[in-house]
Design a protein around this motif. Sequence first.
Motif, short mmCIF file in Angstrom:
data_model
loop_
_atom_site.label_atom_id
_atom_site.label_comp_id
_atom_site.label_asym_id
_atom_site.label_seq_id
_atom_site.Cartn_x
_atom_site.Cartn_y
_atom_site.Cartn_z
N GLY A 19 0.06 7.13 -0.04
CA GLY A 19 -0.99 8.17 -0.31
C GLY A 19 -0.66 9.78 0.05
O GLY A 19 -1.56 10.66 0.07
N THR B 219 0.92 -1.20 -0.07
CA THR B 219 0.02 0.07 -0.10
C THR B 219 0.67 1.17 0.06
O THR B 219 1.77 1.27 0.90
CB THR B 219 -0.85 0.02 1.31
N GLY C 241 -1.99 11.58 -2.63
CA GLY C 241 -3.33 11.32 -3.22
C GLY C 241 -4.01 10.26 -2.40
O GLY C 241 -3.18 9.95 -1.32
N GLU C 242 -5.01 9.43 -2.93
CA GLU C 242 -5.41 8.56 -2.18
C GLU C 242 -4.35 7.22 -2.35
O GLU C 242 -3.79 6.88 -3.14
CB GLU C 242 -6.95 7.66 -2.75
N LYS D 109 -2.75 3.76 -2.61
CA LYS D 109 -3.09 2.62 -3.76
C LYS D 109 -2.62 1.33 -3.28
O LYS D 109 -1.34 1.25 -2.73
CB LYS D 109 -2.63 3.06 -4.94
#
Length: 372
Positions: A61, A58, A64-65, A67
């Motif tokens: 972020g 992961t 941004g979000e 991913k």
Amino acid sequence: MADVVEAVPVSLGALELLEPLRAALDGTGPAVLPVPFGQVAAPFPLEGWERGAALVITTSGSTGEPKSVLLSAPALRASATATHDRLGGPGRWLLALPATHIAGVQVLVRSLVAGHEPAVLDLAPGFRADAFADAAGPLLASPGRHYTALVPTQLARLLAEDVEVLRGFDGVLLGGAATPPTLLAAARDAGVRVVTTYGMSETAGGCVYDGVPLDGVRVRLSQGGLPAGRIELAGPTLALGYRGQRFADGWFRTGDLGRLGDDGVLEVLGRADDVIITGGENVPPALVERVISALPGVREVCVVGLPDAEWGQVVAAAVVPAGPPPSAEDVRSAVRTGVGRAAVPKRVVFVPELPTRGPGKVDRTAVARSFG
């Protein structure tokens, strides 16, 4: 082929991940998602091309979000093999980074590929030079080649407190954040075999070492509005894609700017999103940071853009001193000479340390907020 991803809670000792990762790499177990110990994450299914994943990482972020990056076993092995080839052969590794990040996971992968259990530094009390030396001792006493991977803040601490232990390693990979040129020079002058790395989760970790791509890795630049371009990467270490989004054309377009020298060596200029537009001029913070960090009395520096009604943005520099610091005017004069008038910081502050996130990366958003 994996049909499901299972979360593996990983403590700061990290060895809980070793056997699940081994099974994922050889196809006898599910794909693994390392998560911090105590965090609960339900298994989730993989569909279609996603079933080729052995590891899910992961992203932070920070831009941004977050991913979910899907990495195949061949990509992870290719990265480990190419790393060993570049460093001079397989060896024994000391893990000194969190295994919930790709840099830490890859130390485990390289250990599995080399056939040696890694030594592990317990990071629970935080990073300490004496604990690093204790963990390194038995490893360095064993036969063969010896490697570790660090972030710049760890390297700086070891140089100040126990450089001798670093000299025992045949290779010290350095990544996770931009390295001040003065720190890199000090390490090499001290006899430490430092190798700078550039890469990210989407490329199975570092894939460009000392500006030169690993075997099979390709680098190109897309055109941008600067005398540089957006860095794009391809090759056997590339991830399959994000969950639900495949990297279809074989290239990953990073968020970083770079330029290639006449010798083909890549120079990373920082994130494209960090470029400061002041009075219509584009200023890459990395170029300004490079000049300031070379000044006597500077340990670290972070350059950010601050909103300004007249200029759009103004350049601001947060400087961590090392002993008596340079004056703000010395900082401005050096930048004016080394980068140009548009890049001169209108605000210069001296701070005891820079805020960080993840594995030693400076938190630029927090630095900008600190200016008020």
